[in-house]
Design a protein around this motif. Structure first.
Motif, PDB file in Angstrom:
ATOM      1  N   GLY A  39     -27.554  65.892  55.815  1.00  0.00           N
ATOM      2  CA  GLY A  39     -28.348  66.535  56.873  1.00  0.00           C
ATOM      3  C   GLY A  39     -29.708  65.870  57.007  1.00  0.00           C
ATOM      4  N   ASN A  40     -30.377  65.636  55.871  1.00  0.00           N
ATOM      5  CA  ASN A  40     -31.674  64.947  55.923  1.00  0.00           C
ATOM      6  C   ASN A  40     -31.504  63.541  56.494  1.00  0.00           C
ATOM      7  OD1 ASN A  40     -32.228  66.361  52.721  1.00  0.00           O
ATOM      8  ND2 ASN A  40     -33.318  66.977  54.566  1.00  0.00           N
TER       9      ASN A  40
ATOM     10  N   VAL B 186     -26.849  69.675  60.846  1.00  0.00           N
ATOM     11  CA  VAL B 186     -25.634  69.470  60.065  1.00  0.00           C
ATOM     12  C   VAL B 186     -25.410  70.750  59.255  1.00  0.00           C
ATOM     13  CG1 VAL B 186     -24.546  68.067  58.258  1.00  0.00           C
ATOM     14  CG2 VAL B 186     -26.063  66.984  59.928  1.00  0.00           C
TER      15      VAL B 186
ATOM     16  N   GLY C  53     -35.212  67.521  62.390  1.00  0.00           N
ATOM     17  CA  GLY C  53     -33.973  68.230  62.671  1.00  0.00           C
ATOM     18  C   GLY C  53     -34.301  69.553  63.354  1.00  0.00           C
TER      19      GLY C  53
ATOM     20  N   ASP D 202     -33.967  72.589  62.578  1.00  0.00           N
ATOM     21  CA  ASP D 202     -34.560  73.698  61.814  1.00  0.00           C
ATOM     22  C   ASP D 202     -36.088  73.644  61.769  1.00  0.00           C
ATOM     23  OD1 ASP D 202     -34.356  71.383  60.202  1.00  0.00           O
ATOM     24  OD2 ASP D 202     -34.590  72.568  58.391  1.00  0.00           O
ATOM     25  N   GLN D 203     -36.691  72.494  62.115  1.00  0.00           N
ATOM     26  CA  GLN D 203     -38.159  72.407  62.059  1.00  0.00           C
ATOM     27  C   GLN D 203     -38.829  72.597  63.420  1.00  0.00           C
ATOM     28  OE1 GLN D 203     -39.962  72.260  59.245  1.00  0.00           O
ATOM     29  NE2 GLN D 203     -37.990  72.495  58.234  1.00  0.00           N
TER      30      GLN D 203
ATOM     31  N   MET E 171     -48.274  72.176  57.370  1.00  0.00           N
ATOM     32  CA  MET E 171     -47.468  71.251  58.175  1.00  0.00           C
ATOM     33  C   MET E 171     -48.211  70.886  59.469  1.00  0.00           C
ATOM     34  SD  MET E 171     -43.485  71.502  59.181  1.00  0.00           S
ATOM     35  CE  MET E 171     -42.825  70.723  60.662  1.00  0.00           C
TER      36      MET E 171
ATOM     37  N   ASP F 233     -50.665  68.292  58.546  1.00  0.00           N
ATOM     38  CA  ASP F 233     -50.044  66.974  58.347  1.00  0.00           C
ATOM     39  C   ASP F 233     -50.025  66.204  59.673  1.00  0.00           C
ATOM     40  OD1 ASP F 233     -49.365  67.890  55.801  1.00  0.00           O
ATOM     41  OD2 ASP F 233     -47.271  68.314  56.323  1.00  0.00           O
TER      42      ASP F 233
ATOM     43  N   THR G 165     -28.350  67.060  64.821  1.00  0.00           N
ATOM     44  CA  THR G 165     -29.677  67.604  64.584  1.00  0.00           C
ATOM     45  C   THR G 165     -29.593  68.865  63.731  1.00  0.00           C
ATOM     46  OG1 THR G 165     -29.502  68.806  66.646  1.00  0.00           O
ATOM     47  CG2 THR G 165     -30.651  66.699  66.722  1.00  0.00           C
TER      48      THR G 165
ATOM     49  N   TYR H 153     -47.220  77.846  54.505  1.00  0.00           N
ATOM     50  CA  TYR H 153     -46.626  76.511  54.616  1.00  0.00           C
ATOM     51  C   TYR H 153     -46.776  75.880  56.015  1.00  0.00           C
ATOM     52  CZ  TYR H 153     -42.306  73.570  54.415  1.00  0.00           C
ATOM     53  OH  TYR H 153     -41.389  72.565  54.474  1.00  0.00           O
TER      54      TYR H 153
ATOM     55  N   MET I 106     -26.575  72.800  56.220  1.00  0.00           N
ATOM     56  CA  MET I 106     -26.421  72.041  54.973  1.00  0.00           C
ATOM     57  C   MET I 106     -27.806  71.897  54.354  1.00  0.00           C
ATOM     58  SD  MET I 106     -24.960  68.172  54.246  1.00  0.00           S
ATOM     59  CE  MET I 106     -23.264  68.496  54.638  1.00  0.00           C
TER      60      MET I 106
ATOM     61  N   LYS J 173     -30.403  71.205  50.713  1.00  0.00           N
ATOM     62  CA  LYS J 173     -30.513  70.725  49.340  1.00  0.00           C
ATOM     63  C   LYS J 173     -30.691  71.876  48.368  1.00  0.00           C
ATOM     64  CE  LYS J 173     -35.041  69.040  50.837  1.00  0.00           C
ATOM     65  NZ  LYS J 173     -35.666  67.873  51.382  1.00  0.00           N
TER      66      LYS J 173
ATOM     67  N   GLN K  52     -39.603  66.920  52.277  1.00  0.00           N
ATOM     68  CA  GLN K  52     -39.983  67.454  50.967  1.00  0.00           C
ATOM     69  C   GLN K  52     -39.224  66.740  49.844  1.00  0.00           C
ATOM     70  OE1 GLN K  52     -40.498  71.675  50.338  1.00  0.00           O
ATOM     71  NE2 GLN K  52     -39.633  72.014  52.354  1.00  0.00           N
TER      72      GLN K  52
HETATM   73  P1  TYM Z   1     -37.138  69.229  54.893  1.00  0.00           P
HETATM   74  O1  TYM Z   1     -37.655  68.485  53.715  1.00  0.00           O
HETATM   75  O2  TYM Z   1     -36.422  70.520  54.672  1.00  0.00           O
HETATM   76  O3  TYM Z   1     -36.155  68.302  55.710  1.00  0.00           O
HETATM   77  C1  TYM Z   1     -36.517  66.985  56.107  1.00  0.00           C
HETATM   78  C2  TYM Z   1     -35.952  66.642  57.471  1.00  0.00           C
HETATM   79  O4  TYM Z   1     -34.510  66.770  57.450  1.00  0.00           O
HETATM   80  C3  TYM Z   1     -34.089  67.629  58.496  1.00  0.00           C
HETATM   81  N1  TYM Z   1     -32.919  68.390  58.042  1.00  0.00           N
HETATM   82  C4  TYM Z   1     -31.778  68.460  58.726  1.00  0.00           C
HETATM   83  N2  TYM Z   1     -31.387  67.920  59.891  1.00  0.00           N
HETATM   84  C5  TYM Z   1     -30.129  68.183  60.303  1.00  0.00           C
HETATM   85  N3  TYM Z   1     -29.254  68.982  59.616  1.00  0.00           N
HETATM   86  C6  TYM Z   1     -29.618  69.547  58.441  1.00  0.00           C
HETATM   87  N4  TYM Z   1     -28.758  70.295  57.759  1.00  0.00           N
HETATM   88  C7  TYM Z   1     -30.930  69.300  57.937  1.00  0.00           C
HETATM   89  N5  TYM Z   1     -31.606  69.687  56.825  1.00  0.00           N
HETATM   90  C8  TYM Z   1     -32.820  69.129  56.904  1.00  0.00           C
HETATM   91  C9  TYM Z   1     -35.275  68.546  58.760  1.00  0.00           C
HETATM   92  O5  TYM Z   1     -35.236  69.113  60.032  1.00  0.00           O
HETATM   93  C10 TYM Z   1     -36.440  67.599  58.570  1.00  0.00           C
HETATM   94  O6  TYM Z   1     -36.678  66.858  59.746  1.00  0.00           O
HETATM   95  N6  TYM Z   1     -41.262  71.312  56.806  1.00  0.00           N
HETATM   96  C11 TYM Z   1     -40.505  70.082  56.708  1.00  0.00           C
HETATM   97  C12 TYM Z   1     -41.269  68.931  56.114  1.00  0.00           C
HETATM   98  C13 TYM Z   1     -42.571  68.642  56.761  1.00  0.00           C
HETATM   99  C14 TYM Z   1     -42.774  68.013  58.017  1.00  0.00           C
HETATM  100  C15 TYM Z   1     -44.185  67.914  58.173  1.00  0.00           C
HETATM  101  C16 TYM Z   1     -41.915  67.539  59.001  1.00  0.00           C
HETATM  102  C17 TYM Z   1     -43.794  68.901  56.244  1.00  0.00           C
HETATM  103  N7  TYM Z   1     -44.770  68.446  57.083  1.00  0.00           N
HETATM  104  C18 TYM Z   1     -44.754  67.353  59.323  1.00  0.00           C
HETATM  105  C19 TYM Z   1     -42.487  66.967  60.150  1.00  0.00           C
HETATM  106  C20 TYM Z   1     -43.888  66.875  60.295  1.00  0.00           C
HETATM  107  C21 TYM Z   1     -39.278  70.348  55.827  1.00  0.00           C
HETATM  108  O7  TYM Z   1     -39.255  71.229  55.019  1.00  0.00           O
HETATM  109  O8  TYM Z   1     -38.278  69.431  55.964  1.00  0.00           O
END
Ligand code: TYM
Length: 342
Positions: free
Chosen positions: A22-23, A191, A151, A153-154, A136, A139, A189, A132, A201, A203, A14
């Motif tokens: 983390g991202n 953070v 990561g 969380d998804q 996804m 997508d 995976t 949402y 962690m 944003k 996003q």
């Molecule tokens: P988003 O934008 O919150 O985060 C993007 C990617 O970063 C990873 N991530 C982390 N990994 C480790 N530690 C952390 N603290 C951390 N914070 C974020 C997330 O796991 C992600 O891989 N719904 C998704 C975006 C999305 C998507 C998709 C992903 C939309 N369509 C299709 C895969 C396939 C999201 O909000 O990620």
């Protein structure tokens, strides 16, 4: 399932500002590494997901460009992979609608990200924030993607995508969508916040001290690591001994991921030493890793028209894959498709 689908990678991030370490560790860095081993990988700036919460239009536009630059700075080659923004490929919205008629309310009610993001006042959350995960799923499924690096969380969202794909296939009696696999690998995976080792962690955390942003300068990174919460004990002999020390474990995981070492090896090399010695080593490692990326992002952002061109070309290539899949989906569902070819 008996049909096999050719391997295709899809992932999205996003553009909601403040990309974090983390991202980077959970996603961006791994995308760069994966791309080289793949035939076809798609990386998407999911701007339609971003507006599930309020976004100032001017800030959203610059966040889209910044994220695109970050993908490239982290190693995504827009010639090799397909790098684009979601809103330029209408197939996402259209398939999203169809899949929202497949997904069940009970399934969405279980999604923990919605509960976290909506907070206490769920009635005031947008309908988009709630649905949402169906966007996804679209997508991923609009490209018949088979592997989704994310990561931790998804994971729940990718599992829901599998459930939606399976129900579509079952309801229409056709093996049309693959059941995509989440790919969750590495030492980082998940953070955690620098202020609270039990929280991810993020944003969107109100405290900037809780996260390292990809665009933080060396001083900010060093200060945030110096001030990161830990406990008074020194590093133990074994990684397993960090189980009840979430803040300490998080810093070790970050170090291991950045240095590409096993967490056990990191702990062994600092065993018995206090965090006042570990933290400067971690800060130096983080700065040496992130500084070239930050510099490259700045360089790319100096040419916004160049970034927009990359996104436009990526969207064309993405649409060329998604459109035939959408045409077939319309047919399967029973829509009449009779517009003269454009
Ligand atoms: P988003 O934008 O919150 O985060 C993007 C990617 O970063 C990873 N991530 C982390 N990994 C480790 N530690 C952390 N603290 C951390 N914070 C974020 C997330 O796991 C992600 O891989 N719904 C998704 C975006 C999305 C998507 C998709 C992903 C939309 N369509 C299709 C895969 C396939 C999201 O909000 O990620």
């Amino acid at each position: 399932m008996s049909k096999t689908f050719p391997r295709r990678v899809f992932s999205g991030i996003q553009p909601s500002g403040n990309l974090t370490l983390g991202n980077y560790l959970g996603a961006l860095r791994r995308f760069g590494e994966m791309q080289d081993a793949e035939n076809e990988a798609l990386f998407c700036v999911v701007d339609m997901h971003a507006i599930t919460v309020w976004q100032d239009p001017a800030k959203l536009r610059s966040a889209i460009r910044e994220l695109t630059a970050a993908f490239i700075a982290c190693g995504i080659d827009p010639q090799r992979s397909i790098l684009f923004n979601q809103s330029q490929v209408p197939a996402h919205a259209e398939l999203g609608w169809i899949l929202s008629c497949i997904a069940r309310i009970g399934w969405l009610n279980r999604m923990t990200q919605f509960k976290d993001k909506a907070g206490k006042d769920r009635e005031a959350a947008s309908v988009g924030l709630y649905s949402y995960p169906t966007l996804m799923a679209a997508d991923i499924l609009a490209y018949h993607a088979t592997h989704v690096p994310v990561g931790d969380d998804q994971k729940q969202h990718v599992e829901l995508t599998r459930d939606i794909a399976a129900k579509f296939n079952h309801d229409y009696g056709i093996e049309f969508f693959p059941l995509p696999e989440p790919v969750i690998e590495g030492a980082a995976t998940r953070v955690m916040s620098l202020r609270d080792g039990t929280k991810k962690m993020s944003k969107s955390d109100p405290s900037d001290m809780s996260r390292i942003n990809l665009r933080d300068d060396a001083d900010a990174i060093a200060q945030k690591i110096r001030k990161a919460r830990t406990d008074p004990d020194p590093l133990p002999e074994r990684y397993a001994d960090l189980e009840s020390r979430p803040e300490a474990r998080n810093l070790v995981n970050i170090y291991a991921a950045l240095a590409d070492e096993e967490p056990d090896a990191v702990v062994a090399s600092f065993a018995g030493r206090p965090f006042s010695e570990f933290k400067p080593a971690l800060a130096e490692l983080a700065v040496s890793h992130l500084a070239p990326i930050t510099a490259r992002i700045e360089e790319l952002l100096a040419d916004p028209a160049g970034i927009d061109r990359i996104l436009g070309e990526g969207a064309d290539r993405a649409a060329a894959i998604a459109e035939p899949i959408l045409d077939r989906t319309r047919e399967i569902v029973g829509f009449v498709n009779s517009r003269p070819a454009r």
